[in-house]
Design a protein around this motif. Structure first.
Motif, PDB file in Angstrom:
ATOM      1  N   ALA A 113       0.610  -0.740  -0.395  1.00 24.45           N
ATOM      2  CA  ALA A 113      -0.126   0.234  -0.323  1.00 24.45           C
ATOM      3  C   ALA A 113       1.170   1.185   0.036  1.00 24.45           C
ATOM      4  O   ALA A 113       2.305   1.229   0.342  1.00 24.45           O
ATOM      5  CB  ALA A 113      -1.028  -0.425   1.117  1.00 24.45           C
ATOM      6  N   ASP A 114       0.809   2.194  -0.969  1.00 25.78           N
ATOM      7  CA  ASP A 114       1.483   3.416  -0.797  1.00 25.78           C
ATOM      8  C   ASP A 114       2.969   3.102  -1.327  1.00 25.78           C
ATOM      9  O   ASP A 114       3.741   3.386  -0.479  1.00 25.78           O
ATOM     10  CB  ASP A 114       1.288   4.354   0.775  1.00 25.78           C
ATOM     11  CG  ASP A 114      -0.157   4.755   0.498  1.00 25.78           C
ATOM     12  OD1 ASP A 114      -1.224   4.932  -0.793  1.00 25.78           O
ATOM     13  OD2 ASP A 114      -0.475   5.177   1.454  1.00 25.78           O
ATOM     14  N   GLY A 115       3.639   2.258  -2.214  1.00 24.54           N
ATOM     15  CA  GLY A 115       4.732   2.062  -2.512  1.00 24.54           C
ATOM     16  C   GLY A 115       5.599   1.090  -0.970  1.00 24.54           C
ATOM     17  O   GLY A 115       6.657   0.859  -0.594  1.00 24.54           O
ATOM     18  N   ARG A 116       4.429   0.478   0.146  1.00 29.80           N
ATOM     19  CA  ARG A 116       5.001   0.166   1.233  1.00 29.80           C
ATOM     20  C   ARG A 116       5.011  -1.593   1.450  1.00 29.80           C
ATOM     21  O   ARG A 116       3.531  -1.814   1.464  1.00 29.80           O
ATOM     22  CB  ARG A 116       4.664   1.046   2.169  1.00 29.80           C
ATOM     23  CG  ARG A 116       5.869   2.263   3.011  1.00 29.80           C
ATOM     24  CD  ARG A 116       5.318   2.938   3.391  1.00 29.80           C
ATOM     25  NE  ARG A 116       5.624   4.155   3.899  1.00 29.80           N
ATOM     26  CZ  ARG A 116       5.636   5.606   3.663  1.00 29.80           C
ATOM     27  NH1 ARG A 116       4.146   5.639   3.084  1.00 29.80           N
ATOM     28  NH2 ARG A 116       6.327   6.050   3.997  1.00 29.80           N
ATOM     29  N   LEU A 117       5.390  -2.241   1.505  1.00 28.08           N
ATOM     30  CA  LEU A 117       5.056  -3.543   2.019  1.00 28.08           C
ATOM     31  C   LEU A 117       3.919  -3.705   3.009  1.00 28.08           C
ATOM     32  O   LEU A 117       4.787  -3.009   4.341  1.00 28.08           O
ATOM     33  CB  LEU A 117       6.464  -4.269   2.211  1.00 28.08           C
ATOM     34  CG  LEU A 117       6.080  -6.198   2.568  1.00 28.08           C
ATOM     35  CD1 LEU A 117       5.241  -6.538   1.454  1.00 28.08           C
ATOM     36  CD2 LEU A 117       7.818  -6.484   2.723  1.00 28.08           C
ATOM     37  N   ARG A 118       2.731  -4.438   3.167  1.00 26.14           N
ATOM     38  CA  ARG A 118       2.365  -3.960   4.686  1.00 26.14           C
ATOM     39  C   ARG A 118       2.416  -5.789   4.856  1.00 26.14           C
ATOM     40  O   ARG A 118       1.845  -6.820   4.331  1.00 26.14           O
ATOM     41  CB  ARG A 118       0.758  -4.205   4.189  1.00 26.14           C
ATOM     42  CG  ARG A 118       0.655  -2.938   4.145  1.00 26.14           C
ATOM     43  CD  ARG A 118      -0.734  -2.269   3.760  1.00 26.14           C
ATOM     44  NE  ARG A 118      -1.951  -2.658   4.830  1.00 26.14           N
ATOM     45  CZ  ARG A 118      -1.901  -2.019   6.529  1.00 26.14           C
ATOM     46  NH1 ARG A 118      -1.618  -1.315   6.279  1.00 26.14           N
ATOM     47  NH2 ARG A 118      -2.134  -2.336   7.171  1.00 26.14           N
ATOM     48  N   VAL A 119       2.721  -5.884   6.351  1.00 31.31           N
ATOM     49  CA  VAL A 119       3.577  -7.419   7.576  1.00 31.31           C
ATOM     50  C   VAL A 119       2.024  -7.281   8.539  1.00 31.31           C
ATOM     51  O   VAL A 119       2.213  -6.391   9.142  1.00 31.31           O
ATOM     52  CB  VAL A 119       4.296  -6.937   7.701  1.00 31.31           C
ATOM     53  CG1 VAL A 119       4.458  -8.595   8.581  1.00 31.31           C
ATOM     54  CG2 VAL A 119       5.870  -6.948   6.411  1.00 31.31           C
ATOM     55  N   ARG A 120       0.947  -7.890   8.874  1.00 28.31           N
ATOM     56  CA  ARG A 120       0.284  -8.620   9.640  1.00 28.31           C
ATOM     57  C   ARG A 120       1.814  -9.471  10.865  1.00 28.31           C
ATOM     58  O   ARG A 120       2.116 -10.110   9.952  1.00 28.31           O
ATOM     59  CB  ARG A 120      -0.579  -9.064   9.854  1.00 28.31           C
ATOM     60  CG  ARG A 120      -1.090  -8.059   8.827  1.00 28.31           C
ATOM     61  CD  ARG A 120      -2.935  -9.325   8.631  1.00 28.31           C
ATOM     62  NE  ARG A 120      -4.117  -8.367   8.154  1.00 28.31           N
ATOM     63  CZ  ARG A 120      -4.416  -8.469   7.150  1.00 28.31           C
ATOM     64  NH1 ARG A 120      -4.232  -9.551   6.669  1.00 28.31           N
ATOM     65  NH2 ARG A 120      -4.986  -8.245   6.085  1.00 28.31           N
ATOM     66  N   LEU A 121       1.707  -9.113  11.906  1.00 25.48           N
ATOM     67  CA  LEU A 121       3.022 -10.040  12.871  1.00 25.48           C
ATOM     68  C   LEU A 121       1.919 -10.416  14.376  1.00 25.48           C
ATOM     69  O   LEU A 121       1.078 -10.269  14.902  1.00 25.48           O
ATOM     70  CB  LEU A 121       3.960  -8.612  13.564  1.00 25.48           C
ATOM     71  CG  LEU A 121       4.673  -8.323  12.582  1.00 25.48           C
ATOM     72  CD1 LEU A 121       5.524  -7.246  13.319  1.00 25.48           C
ATOM     73  CD2 LEU A 121       5.870  -9.589  11.531  1.00 25.48           C
ATOM     74  N   ALA A 122       2.024 -11.561  14.203  1.00 29.57           N
ATOM     75  CA  ALA A 122       1.737 -12.276  15.468  1.00 29.57           C
ATOM     76  C   ALA A 122       2.650 -12.527  16.348  1.00 29.57           C
ATOM     77  O   ALA A 122       3.129 -13.592  17.319  1.00 29.57           O
ATOM     78  CB  ALA A 122       1.654 -13.969  15.510  1.00 29.57           C
ATOM     79  N   ALA A 123       2.622 -11.242  16.930  1.00 24.74           N
ATOM     80  CA  ALA A 123       3.911 -10.696  18.934  1.00 24.74           C
ATOM     81  C   ALA A 123       3.023  -9.106  18.452  1.00 24.74           C
ATOM     82  O   ALA A 123       2.577  -8.796  17.847  1.00 24.74           O
ATOM     83  CB  ALA A 123       4.736 -10.411  17.848  1.00 24.74           C
ATOM     84  N   PRO A 124       3.053  -8.681  20.183  1.00 18.52           N
ATOM     85  CA  PRO A 124       2.903  -8.047  20.572  1.00 18.52           C
ATOM     86  C   PRO A 124       3.424  -6.637  20.293  1.00 18.52           C
ATOM     87  O   PRO A 124       4.831  -6.827  20.121  1.00 18.52           O
ATOM     88  CB  PRO A 124       2.340  -8.153  21.716  1.00 18.52           C
ATOM     89  CG  PRO A 124       2.996  -9.105  22.510  1.00 18.52           C
ATOM     90  CD  PRO A 124       3.506 -10.230  21.073  1.00 18.52           C
ATOM     91  N   PRO A 125       2.375  -5.151  20.634  1.00 16.20           N
ATOM     92  CA  PRO A 125       3.682  -4.225  20.089  1.00 16.20           C
ATOM     93  C   PRO A 125       4.785  -3.826  21.600  1.00 16.20           C
ATOM     94  O   PRO A 125       5.180  -2.726  21.512  1.00 16.20           O
ATOM     95  CB  PRO A 125       3.033  -3.517  19.859  1.00 16.20           C
ATOM     96  CG  PRO A 125       1.978  -3.670  20.829  1.00 16.20           C
ATOM     97  CD  PRO A 125       1.303  -4.771  20.606  1.00 16.20           C
ATOM     98  N   ALA A 126       4.452  -4.788  22.286  1.00 18.64           N
ATOM     99  CA  ALA A 126       5.168  -4.448  23.819  1.00 18.64           C
ATOM    100  C   ALA A 126       7.267  -4.833  23.520  1.00 18.64           C
ATOM    101  O   ALA A 126       6.659  -5.702  23.227  1.00 18.64           O
ATOM    102  CB  ALA A 126       4.300  -5.212  25.079  1.00 18.64           C
ATOM    103  N   GLU A 127       7.486  -4.512  24.636  1.00 17.99           N
ATOM    104  CA  GLU A 127       9.382  -4.453  25.312  1.00 17.99           C
ATOM    105  C   GLU A 127       9.704  -5.493  24.057  1.00 17.99           C
ATOM    106  O   GLU A 127      10.530  -6.296  23.440  1.00 17.99           O
ATOM    107  CB  GLU A 127       9.008  -6.095  25.491  1.00 17.99           C
ATOM    108  CG  GLU A 127       8.539  -5.560  27.045  1.00 17.99           C
ATOM    109  CD  GLU A 127       7.769  -6.549  28.027  1.00 17.99           C
ATOM    110  OE1 GLU A 127       7.896  -7.357  27.538  1.00 17.99           O
ATOM    111  OE2 GLU A 127       7.268  -5.810  29.079  1.00 17.99           O
ATOM    112  N   GLY A 128       9.505  -4.749  21.952  1.00 20.79           N
ATOM    113  CA  GLY A 128      10.314  -5.261  20.858  1.00 20.79           C
ATOM    114  C   GLY A 128       9.907  -6.093  20.187  1.00 20.79           C
ATOM    115  O   GLY A 128      11.090  -6.550  19.582  1.00 20.79           O
ATOM    116  N   ARG A 129       8.983  -7.142  21.197  1.00 21.84           N
ATOM    117  CA  ARG A 129       8.280  -8.554  20.793  1.00 21.84           C
ATOM    118  C   ARG A 129       7.798  -8.372  18.779  1.00 21.84           C
ATOM    119  O   ARG A 129       8.548  -9.071  18.229  1.00 21.84           O
ATOM    120  CB  ARG A 129       7.256  -9.356  21.577  1.00 21.84           C
ATOM    121  CG  ARG A 129       7.736  -9.569  22.468  1.00 21.84           C
ATOM    122  CD  ARG A 129       6.505  -9.570  22.985  1.00 21.84           C
ATOM    123  NE  ARG A 129       6.618 -10.147  25.041  1.00 21.84           N
ATOM    124  CZ  ARG A 129       6.193  -9.805  26.266  1.00 21.84           C
ATOM    125  NH1 ARG A 129       5.118  -9.984  25.903  1.00 21.84           N
ATOM    126  NH2 ARG A 129       6.266  -9.966  27.251  1.00 21.84           N
TER     127      ARG A 129
END
Length: 79
Positions: A14-30
């Motif tokens: 989207a908008d020239g950027r790769l979109r990635v869904r991640l199976a990790a929470p956004p906490a503590e660098g996970r």
């Protein structure tokens, strides 16, 4: 990057950027660690060859790849 997904997967471009869904929470660098692991696996390169150049605390990341060209990365990700 969208953290907290059920599984890690490519979600297109989207908008020239790769979109990635991640199976990790956004906490503590996970989520960042999962992004590196996921991209390395998808590209068939070692984890050490994938690094974050910018955006460590943002949803938008700049990823640095070593040992693979941009064209080769696009081909391996089927983009």
């Amino acid at each position: 990057m969208t953290p907290g997904a059920r599984r890690s997967e490519l979600a297109g471009v989207a908008d020239g950027r790769l979109r990635v869904r991640l199976a990790a929470p956004p906490a503590e660098g996970r989520a960042n660690a999962e992004l590196v692991r996921f991209l390395a696996k998808q590209l068939g390169i070692p984890r050490e060859a994938v690094g974050l150049a910018a955006g460590g605390r943002s949803r938008r990341k700049l990823v640095r790849l070593t040992g693979v060209t941009l064209d080769e990365a696009r081909r391996r990700l089927s983009l």
